[in-house]
Design an enzyme around this catalytic site. Structure first.
Site, PDB file in Angstrom:
ATOM      1  N   LYS A  42      21.762 -29.871 -25.167  1.00 14.32           N
ATOM      2  CA  LYS A  42      22.944 -30.683 -25.394  1.00 14.32           C
ATOM      3  C   LYS A  42      23.783 -30.110 -26.534  1.00 14.32           C
ATOM      4  CE  LYS A  42      20.310 -34.811 -24.321  1.00 14.32           C
ATOM      5  NZ  LYS A  42      19.658 -35.994 -24.928  1.00 14.32           N
ATOM      6  N   GLU A  98      26.451 -21.499 -27.328  1.00 10.86           N
ATOM      7  CA  GLU A  98      25.379 -22.268 -27.963  1.00 10.86           C
ATOM      8  C   GLU A  98      25.809 -22.818 -29.314  1.00 10.86           C
ATOM      9  OE1 GLU A  98      22.870 -23.961 -28.045  1.00 10.86           O
ATOM     10  OE2 GLU A  98      20.988 -22.967 -27.550  1.00 10.86           O
ATOM     11  N   ASP A  99      25.083 -23.804 -29.756  1.00  7.31           N
ATOM     12  CA  ASP A  99      25.337 -24.356 -31.091  1.00  7.31           C
ATOM     13  C   ASP A  99      24.759 -23.467 -32.185  1.00  7.31           C
ATOM     14  OD1 ASP A  99      22.720 -24.909 -30.285  1.00  7.31           O
ATOM     15  OD2 ASP A  99      22.733 -26.990 -30.925  1.00  7.31           O
ATOM     16  N   ASP A 102      18.726 -19.486 -33.658  1.00  9.85           N
ATOM     17  CA  ASP A 102      17.735 -19.689 -34.713  1.00  9.85           C
ATOM     18  C   ASP A 102      16.636 -18.641 -34.503  1.00  9.85           C
ATOM     19  OD1 ASP A 102      16.428 -21.051 -36.821  1.00  9.85           O
ATOM     20  OD2 ASP A 102      15.457 -22.449 -35.461  1.00  9.85           O
ATOM     21  N   VAL A 152      20.173 -28.048 -40.210  1.00 10.51           N
ATOM     22  CA  VAL A 152      21.523 -28.613 -40.219  1.00 10.51           C
ATOM     23  C   VAL A 152      21.747 -29.545 -39.032  1.00 10.51           C
ATOM     24  CG1 VAL A 152      22.542 -26.693 -41.519  1.00 10.51           C
ATOM     25  CG2 VAL A 152      22.439 -26.570 -39.021  1.00 10.51           C
TER      26      VAL A 152
HETATM   27  P1  IMP Z   1      15.769 -21.197 -31.105  1.00  7.44           P
HETATM   28  O1  IMP Z   1      15.107 -21.090 -29.763  1.00  7.44           O
HETATM   29  O2  IMP Z   1      14.755 -21.216 -32.218  1.00  7.44           O
HETATM   30  O3  IMP Z   1      16.836 -20.155 -31.342  1.00  7.44           O
HETATM   31  O4  IMP Z   1      16.379 -22.627 -31.229  1.00  7.44           O
HETATM   32  C1  IMP Z   1      17.377 -23.039 -30.481  1.00  7.44           C
HETATM   33  C2  IMP Z   1      17.587 -24.517 -30.534  1.00  7.44           C
HETATM   34  O5  IMP Z   1      16.878 -25.168 -31.611  1.00  7.44           O
HETATM   35  C3  IMP Z   1      19.042 -24.772 -30.813  1.00  7.44           C
HETATM   36  O6  IMP Z   1      19.781 -24.737 -29.627  1.00  7.44           O
HETATM   37  C4  IMP Z   1      18.993 -26.131 -31.446  1.00  7.44           C
HETATM   38  O7  IMP Z   1      19.002 -27.120 -30.473  1.00  7.44           O
HETATM   39  C5  IMP Z   1      17.687 -26.157 -32.185  1.00  7.44           C
HETATM   40  N1  IMP Z   1      17.883 -25.867 -33.624  1.00  7.44           N
HETATM   41  C6  IMP Z   1      17.587 -24.756 -34.304  1.00  7.44           C
HETATM   42  N2  IMP Z   1      17.914 -24.857 -35.607  1.00  7.44           N
HETATM   43  C7  IMP Z   1      18.465 -26.082 -35.746  1.00  7.44           C
HETATM   44  C8  IMP Z   1      19.021 -26.802 -36.871  1.00  7.44           C
HETATM   45  O8  IMP Z   1      19.103 -26.325 -38.021  1.00  7.44           O
HETATM   46  N3  IMP Z   1      19.474 -28.047 -36.600  1.00  7.44           N
HETATM   47  C9  IMP Z   1      19.422 -28.622 -35.371  1.00  7.44           C
HETATM   48  N4  IMP Z   1      18.926 -27.993 -34.306  1.00  7.44           N
HETATM   49  C10 IMP Z   1      18.442 -26.735 -34.489  1.00  7.44           C
HETATM   50 MG    MG Z   2      20.333 -26.710 -28.649  1.00  9.40          MG
END
Ligand code: IMP
Ligand code: MG
Length: 179
Positions: A42, A98-99, A102, A152
């Site tokens: 989302k 994407e938002d 990470d 965040v």
């Molecule tokens: P990744 O797979 O670790 O890159 O994470 C991706 C998803 O984790 C993002 O699309 C977010 O939904 C969530 N996410 C990662 N860091 C944050 C944060 O600081 N705040 C809120 N959601 C996060």
């Molecule tokens: Mg996300």
């Protein structure tokens, strides 16, 4: 809601200016082509809507939702598609929006799947990037802001489904997720 925020990291105005700047670059790069935006639900919905509004080229949008098994502040990399695209993407130019990038595990999974479906090209656009936390070998072509390793919320990002509606990106007071 506001009392749970330790500090504002990126203001509404900064988000809007950066989104405009990214949209201008994307419009230039994809001139004469038809872009398919893949919005990752989302968290990415707000940025995708704002970005799309600023594009000056033909663009359409599809949504994908994935679940990631991890705790609420860290993703584990085990990802499952909860809502898939509604159309065939063969030969299309995709921009995954994407938002936040990470660990990169989620986007790495999504882009691998989309690659197997025969897209002509795939690029990633993320409004936020946490370079220190990267685990997967993945990078975004368009990045809004590099941010430090802090949890965040706001501008689409949630903690436990809350705070997505904040118009800025803020750091959540750690006691909220340590409760
Ligand atoms: P990744 O797979 O670790 O890159 O994470 C991706 C998803 O984790 C993002 O699309 C977010 O939904 C969530 N996410 C990662 N860091 C944050 C944060 O600081 N705040 C809120 N959601 C996060
Ligand atoms: Mg996300």
């Amino acid at each position: 809601m506001l009392e749970d925020i330790a500090k504002v990291l990126i203001t509404k105005e900064e988000l809007a200016a950066k989104t405009k700047e990214l949209a201008a670059r994307i419009s230039q790069d994809y001139q004469g082509r038809e872009l398919l935006i893949v919005s990752v639900l989302k968290g990415g919905f707000m940025f995708a809507a704002d970005l799309m509004r600023e594009l000056t080229i033909d663009a359409s949008i599809e949504f994908i939702a994935v679940s990631s098994y991890g705790n609420s502040t860290r993703s584990s990399g085990a990802v499952q598609i909860m809502k898939d695209l509604d159309r065939d993407i063969k030969g299309m130019d995709l921009l995954i929006v994407e938002d936040i990038l990470d660990s990169g595990l989620t986007l790495s999974y999504i882009s691998k799947i989309l690659e197997t479906r025969g897209a002509n090209s795939i690029r990633i656009c993320t409004i936020l990037n946490k370079p220190e936390r990267r685990k997967a070998d993945i990078d975004a072509h368009y990045i809004g802001f590099d941010i430090p390793d802090e949890f965040v919320v706001g501008y689409g990002l949630d903690y436990s489904e809350k705070y997505r509606n904040l118009p800025f990106v803020g750091v959540l007071k750690p006691y909220i997720y340590q409760k």
